[in-house]
Design a protein around this motif. Structure first.
Motif, PDB file in Angstrom:
ATOM      1  N   GLU A  70     100.359  -6.916 -10.736  1.00 63.87           N
ATOM      2  CA  GLU A  70      98.974  -5.992  -9.629  1.00 63.87           C
ATOM      3  C   GLU A  70      99.972  -5.416  -8.784  1.00 63.87           C
ATOM      4  O   GLU A  70      99.514  -4.580  -7.678  1.00 63.87           O
ATOM      5  CB  GLU A  70      98.375  -6.474  -9.422  1.00 63.87           C
ATOM      6  N   LEU A  71     100.417  -3.829  -8.948  1.00 60.58           N
ATOM      7  CA  LEU A  71     101.021  -3.456  -7.699  1.00 60.58           C
ATOM      8  C   LEU A  71      99.670  -2.193  -7.519  1.00 60.58           C
ATOM      9  O   LEU A  71      99.336  -2.118  -7.733  1.00 60.58           O
ATOM     10  CB  LEU A  71     102.831  -2.825  -8.313  1.00 60.58           C
ATOM     11  N   THR A  72     100.234  -2.372  -5.777  1.00 63.82           N
ATOM     12  CA  THR A  72      99.254  -1.479  -5.644  1.00 63.82           C
ATOM     13  C   THR A  72     100.123   0.298  -5.859  1.00 63.82           C
ATOM     14  O   THR A  72     100.840   0.496  -6.623  1.00 63.82           O
ATOM     15  CB  THR A  72      99.375  -0.926  -3.690  1.00 63.82           C
ATOM     16  N   ASP A  73      98.652   1.314  -5.345  1.00 65.61           N
ATOM     17  CA  ASP A  73      99.095   2.305  -5.858  1.00 65.61           C
ATOM     18  C   ASP A  73     100.695   2.719  -5.139  1.00 65.61           C
ATOM     19  O   ASP A  73     101.573   3.860  -5.958  1.00 65.61           O
ATOM     20  CB  ASP A  73      98.294   3.646  -5.895  1.00 65.61           C
ATOM     21  N   ASP A  74     101.253   2.913  -3.640  1.00 62.95           N
ATOM     22  CA  ASP A  74     101.901   3.289  -3.153  1.00 62.95           C
ATOM     23  C   ASP A  74     103.510   2.872  -3.426  1.00 62.95           C
ATOM     24  O   ASP A  74     104.356   3.218  -3.589  1.00 62.95           O
ATOM     25  CB  ASP A  74     101.514   3.138  -1.721  1.00 62.95           C
ATOM     26  N   GLU A  75     102.919   1.238  -4.266  1.00 65.10           N
ATOM     27  CA  GLU A  75     104.794   0.448  -4.167  1.00 65.10           C
ATOM     28  C   GLU A  75     104.594   1.388  -5.472  1.00 65.10           C
ATOM     29  O   GLU A  75     106.069   1.359  -6.170  1.00 65.10           O
ATOM     30  CB  GLU A  75     104.243  -0.679  -5.027  1.00 65.10           C
ATOM     31  N   LEU A  76     103.868   1.295  -6.899  1.00 61.95           N
ATOM     32  CA  LEU A  76     103.889   1.984  -8.111  1.00 61.95           C
ATOM     33  C   LEU A  76     104.586   3.834  -8.278  1.00 61.95           C
ATOM     34  O   LEU A  76     105.111   4.143  -8.953  1.00 61.95           O
ATOM     35  CB  LEU A  76     102.771   2.408  -8.770  1.00 61.95           C
ATOM     36  N   PHE A  77     104.228   4.336  -6.880  1.00 63.15           N
ATOM     37  CA  PHE A  77     104.585   5.525  -6.483  1.00 63.15           C
ATOM     38  C   PHE A  77     106.470   5.719  -6.280  1.00 63.15           C
ATOM     39  O   PHE A  77     106.882   5.901  -6.835  1.00 63.15           O
ATOM     40  CB  PHE A  77     103.642   6.257  -5.637  1.00 63.15           C
ATOM     41  N   LEU A  78     106.215   4.459  -5.341  1.00 57.34           N
ATOM     42  CA  LEU A  78     107.789   4.097  -5.318  1.00 57.34           C
ATOM     43  C   LEU A  78     108.730   4.577  -6.545  1.00 57.34           C
ATOM     44  O   LEU A  78     109.946   4.179  -6.750  1.00 57.34           O
ATOM     45  CB  LEU A  78     107.947   3.450  -4.343  1.00 57.34           C
ATOM     46  N   ILE A  79     108.460   3.511  -7.562  1.00 60.42           N
ATOM     47  CA  ILE A  79     109.394   2.674  -8.501  1.00 60.42           C
ATOM     48  C   ILE A  79     108.569   3.282  -9.306  1.00 60.42           C
ATOM     49  O   ILE A  79     109.196   3.414 -11.015  1.00 60.42           O
ATOM     50  CB  ILE A  79     109.255   1.879  -8.793  1.00 60.42           C
ATOM     51  N   ARG A  80     108.045   4.844  -9.878  1.00 63.41           N
ATOM     52  CA  ARG A  80     107.272   5.521 -10.631  1.00 63.41           C
ATOM     53  C   ARG A  80     108.743   6.565 -11.639  1.00 63.41           C
ATOM     54  O   ARG A  80     108.446   6.420 -12.539  1.00 63.41           O
ATOM     55  CB  ARG A  80     106.793   6.772 -10.166  1.00 63.41           C
TER      56      ARG A  80
END
Length: 367
Positions: free
Chosen positions: A183-193
């Motif tokens: 359940e990663l945050t949007d900011d975390e998901l953006f970093l590993i997109r």
């Protein structure tokens, strides 16, 4: 947003291609042996929406345009796919391209249709595929960590943040748990997109049951097992009988309705699958209606009016003045837009108004 693309995955002979045939009537070969589907078959289908039909009659529109979903029938994965077994690398790459995954699980017993593991065990089958996806992602994450390690030496804050997230993902994958379970945050998901991880993709389960089980499928012990696993993951389950769906696909609308009624069903499994896929990705539709065309437009839930206008044309977004919106139910109840306006039910909304599913909308703009 382009058409939603859903990949249909599962072990060989679980009913994927039969289901795909029903979805698209495209005739993807369904054979009783693994790997009859080598290249992914792609079919585009309309999102069922009775509101469009009603609006088309109300406005006597020349054209009706529904929202669309692309389904991709991906050949059956097998154990060892992450290492290239059964043309695994190719199939995994096909999964990487889709927005969401519909994981078909065999819950029926049929001695005439072989199973790659000889017995029917949906939890084992789910685990087999999940393990392969986790292993494939683990390979990607480890390579990514090696690249980020070089950037860490330069003192990059972004590299440090990405490295920490990737380590968390790696630990999850090592435990055979998909990355989405974090359940990663949007900011975390953006970093590993850029990693485009398979196990981050939203997933729902499609429990494929026998024809004589469709009316009381919840009693099927295999369906119950899938339900429990999905509940633990926070995932949805759609119950279908792929064989029945393929029969429905051959009928016209009235015959299909009668057939479903005989089975005690209000809607087809395919309709439920399409709506579940929309929900899975947090999508909804707003409607436009007129003499020329009635149309459903796909947007993400939470989209402001000005961005919804841009779905129709960038000029409408750029020159946005206001949105004239009437609730679909109010419009149908009163019988015309003028009657709704007389009752004060046509609202004038600004750029920041958050669109609601089924808003019947007219955008005023000036460029």
């Amino acid at each position: 947003m382009s058409n939603l693309e859903v990949g249909i995955v599962g072990l060989p002979n679980v009913g994927k291609s039969t289901l795909f045939n029903a979805i698209t009537k495209a005739g993807a070969e369904a054979a009783n042996y693994p790997f009859c589907t080598i290249e992914p078959n792609v079919g585009v289908v309309a999102v069922p929406d009775n509101r469009l039909d009603v609006l088309t009659k109300l406005y006597t529109s020349k054209k009706t345009t529904p929202a669309l979903v692309r389904f991709v029938d991906i050949a059956g994965l097998v154990k060892g796919a992450s290492k290239g077994e059964g043309l695994g690398n190719k199939f995994l790459e096909h999964i990487r391209q889709v927005d969401a995954i519909a994981h078909v699980v065999r819950c029926f017993v049929d001695e005439n249709i072989t199973h790659v593991a000889d017995t029917i065990d949906p939890l084992r089958d789910i685990d087999t595929i999940q393990t392969e996806l986790c292993l494939a992602d683990l390979d990607v994450v480890e390579k990514r960590l090696a690249k980020v390690a070089k950037l860490l030496k330069s003192g990059s804050k972004e590299a440090k943040a990405e490295s920490e997230i990737l380590e968390r993902v790696k630990n999850s994958l090592d435990a055979a748990k998909p990355a989405r379970s974090l359940e990663l945050t949007d900011d975390e998901l953006f970093l590993i997109r850029d990693a485009n991880l398979l196990t981050l993709k939203p997933t729902l389960y499609v429990a494929n049951v026998a024809e004589d089980e469709i009316s009381d499928a919840e009693e099927n012990p295999n369906v119950q097992k899938v339900r429990k696993l999905a509940a633990d993951e926070g995932a949805q389950v759609v119950i279908v009988c792929a064989k029945v769906e393929s029969e429905i696909a051959e009928l016209d609308a009235d015959e299909a309705k009668e057939f479903l009624a005989d089975l005690g069903l209000e809607s087809s499994g395919l309709d439920r699958l399409i709506h579940a896929a929309f929900d899975l990705l947090g999508l909804m539709t707003f409607l436009t209606a007129g003499a020329d065309e009635c149309r459903a437009w796909t947007i993400a839930k939470g989209t402001p009016a000005v961005k919804a206008a841009g779905k129709i044309h960038s000029d409408i977004e750029r020159g946005f003045i206001r949105a004239e919106i009437v609730n679909y139910d109010d419009l149908i109840k009163l019988g015309s837009i003028n009657a709704a306006r007389d009752k004060g039910l046509v609202r004038l909304e600004g750029k920041d108004y958050i669109m609601q599913d089924g808003d019947v909308t007219y955008f005023r703009f000036n460029v």
